[in-house]
Design a protein around this motif. Sequence first.
Motif, PDB file in Angstrom:
ATOM      1  N   LEU A 162       0.872  -1.161   0.000  1.00 32.94           N
ATOM      2  CA  LEU A 162       0.000   0.000   0.000  1.00 32.94           C
ATOM      3  C   LEU A 162       0.917   1.221   0.000  1.00 32.94           C
ATOM      4  CD1 LEU A 162      -2.911   1.191   0.387  1.00 32.94           C
ATOM      5  CD2 LEU A 162      -2.373   1.229   2.826  1.00 32.94           C
ATOM      6  N   VAL A 163       0.735   2.105  -0.968  1.00 32.68           N
ATOM      7  CA  VAL A 163       1.555   3.306  -1.070  1.00 32.68           C
ATOM      8  C   VAL A 163       0.639   4.512  -0.867  1.00 32.68           C
ATOM      9  CG1 VAL A 163       3.135   4.641  -2.517  1.00 32.68           C
ATOM     10  CG2 VAL A 163       3.042   2.162  -2.747  1.00 32.68           C
ATOM     11  N   CYS A 164       0.980   5.377   0.096  1.00 32.19           N
ATOM     12  CA  CYS A 164       0.176   6.563   0.399  1.00 32.19           C
ATOM     13  C   CYS A 164       1.049   7.810   0.335  1.00 32.19           C
ATOM     14  CB  CYS A 164      -0.436   6.467   1.793  1.00 32.19           C
ATOM     15  SG  CYS A 164      -1.533   5.066   2.013  1.00 32.19           S
ATOM     16  N   LYS A 202      -2.040   7.989 -10.463  1.00 36.85           N
ATOM     17  CA  LYS A 202      -3.150   7.785  -9.519  1.00 36.85           C
ATOM     18  C   LYS A 202      -2.917   8.503  -8.192  1.00 36.85           C
ATOM     19  CE  LYS A 202      -5.606   3.811 -11.062  1.00 36.85           C
ATOM     20  NZ  LYS A 202      -6.980   4.224 -11.048  1.00 36.85           N
ATOM     21  N   LEU A 203      -1.644   8.582  -7.771  1.00 31.21           N
ATOM     22  CA  LEU A 203      -1.318   9.244  -6.511  1.00 31.21           C
ATOM     23  C   LEU A 203      -1.149  10.760  -6.669  1.00 31.21           C
ATOM     24  CD1 LEU A 203       1.271   6.714  -5.066  1.00 31.21           C
ATOM     25  CD2 LEU A 203      -1.021   7.158  -4.194  1.00 31.21           C
ATOM     26  N   LYS A 204      -1.108  11.246  -7.922  1.00 33.89           N
ATOM     27  CA  LYS A 204      -0.787  12.654  -8.220  1.00 33.89           C
ATOM     28  C   LYS A 204       0.599  12.996  -7.668  1.00 33.89           C
ATOM     29  CE  LYS A 204      -5.492  14.314  -8.680  1.00 33.89           C
ATOM     30  NZ  LYS A 204      -5.609  14.635 -10.038  1.00 33.89           N
ATOM     31  N   HIS A 205       1.523  12.087  -7.935  1.00 34.07           N
ATOM     32  CA  HIS A 205       2.912  12.190  -7.461  1.00 34.07           C
ATOM     33  C   HIS A 205       3.630  13.306  -8.211  1.00 34.07           C
ATOM     34  CE1 HIS A 205       7.159  10.656  -7.320  1.00 34.07           C
ATOM     35  NE2 HIS A 205       6.809  10.562  -6.049  1.00 34.07           N
ATOM     36  N   ASN A 206       4.446  14.089  -7.488  1.00 34.58           N
ATOM     37  CA  ASN A 206       5.132  15.213  -8.122  1.00 34.58           C
ATOM     38  C   ASN A 206       6.546  14.885  -8.583  1.00 34.58           C
ATOM     39  OD1 ASN A 206       6.779  15.326  -5.873  1.00 34.58           O
ATOM     40  ND2 ASN A 206       5.870  17.176  -5.037  1.00 34.58           N
ATOM     41  N   GLY A 207       6.973  13.643  -8.432  1.00 36.37           N
ATOM     42  CA  GLY A 207       8.294  13.248  -8.912  1.00 36.37           C
ATOM     43  C   GLY A 207       9.291  12.910  -7.813  1.00 36.37           C
ATOM     44  N   ARG A 221      -3.865  10.446  -1.051  1.00 34.15           N
ATOM     45  CA  ARG A 221      -4.257   9.306  -1.878  1.00 34.15           C
ATOM     46  C   ARG A 221      -3.421   8.083  -1.554  1.00 34.15           C
ATOM     47  NH1 ARG A 221      -6.496  10.633  -7.422  1.00 34.15           N
ATOM     48  NH2 ARG A 221      -7.514  12.628  -7.090  1.00 34.15           N
ATOM     49  N   CYS A 222      -4.037   6.896  -1.710  1.00 32.42           N
ATOM     50  CA  CYS A 222      -3.362   5.619  -1.492  1.00 32.42           C
ATOM     51  C   CYS A 222      -3.726   4.665  -2.625  1.00 32.42           C
ATOM     52  CB  CYS A 222      -3.802   4.993  -0.174  1.00 32.42           C
ATOM     53  SG  CYS A 222      -3.354   5.927   1.277  1.00 32.42           S
TER      54      CYS A 222
END
Length: 120
Positions: free
Chosen positions: A66-68, A106-111, A74-75
């Motif tokens: 599980l990545v949050c 999906k996580l809206k990760h910024n990098g 978001r997870c």
Amino acid sequence: MLEKIFALWLAFADARVGIATHFSAHGDAGNPNPMLACAHRPRRNLDDRKDMAVAMRDGHCRSRVLVCLPRTGRCVVARILDRGPFGKTKGKFTALIDLAPRVARKLKHNGFEVALVVPL
């Protein structure tokens, strides 16, 4: 009720907090090897529409995590299909986990940001 609290506590007992980065399915400069170590297939065959994949140095191949992201709240659940990240700063590994493009979206990760990773 107490059983649910205990189960939740056990799940997060192995949780880790660290930096999450993302990798590219096509030409990742940080990993010149074109294969996914745990999936035994080329990284270019990673399907951005359905493969929820991550790369971790430790953790069992093909196991779920599980990545949050605290910033977005978001997870997602993803599968370890590769090894890495292996970038180092001052002799220490920089990141805990690399995210495939679909997971990052999906996580809206910024990098490059902090993530909570829980083995399932």
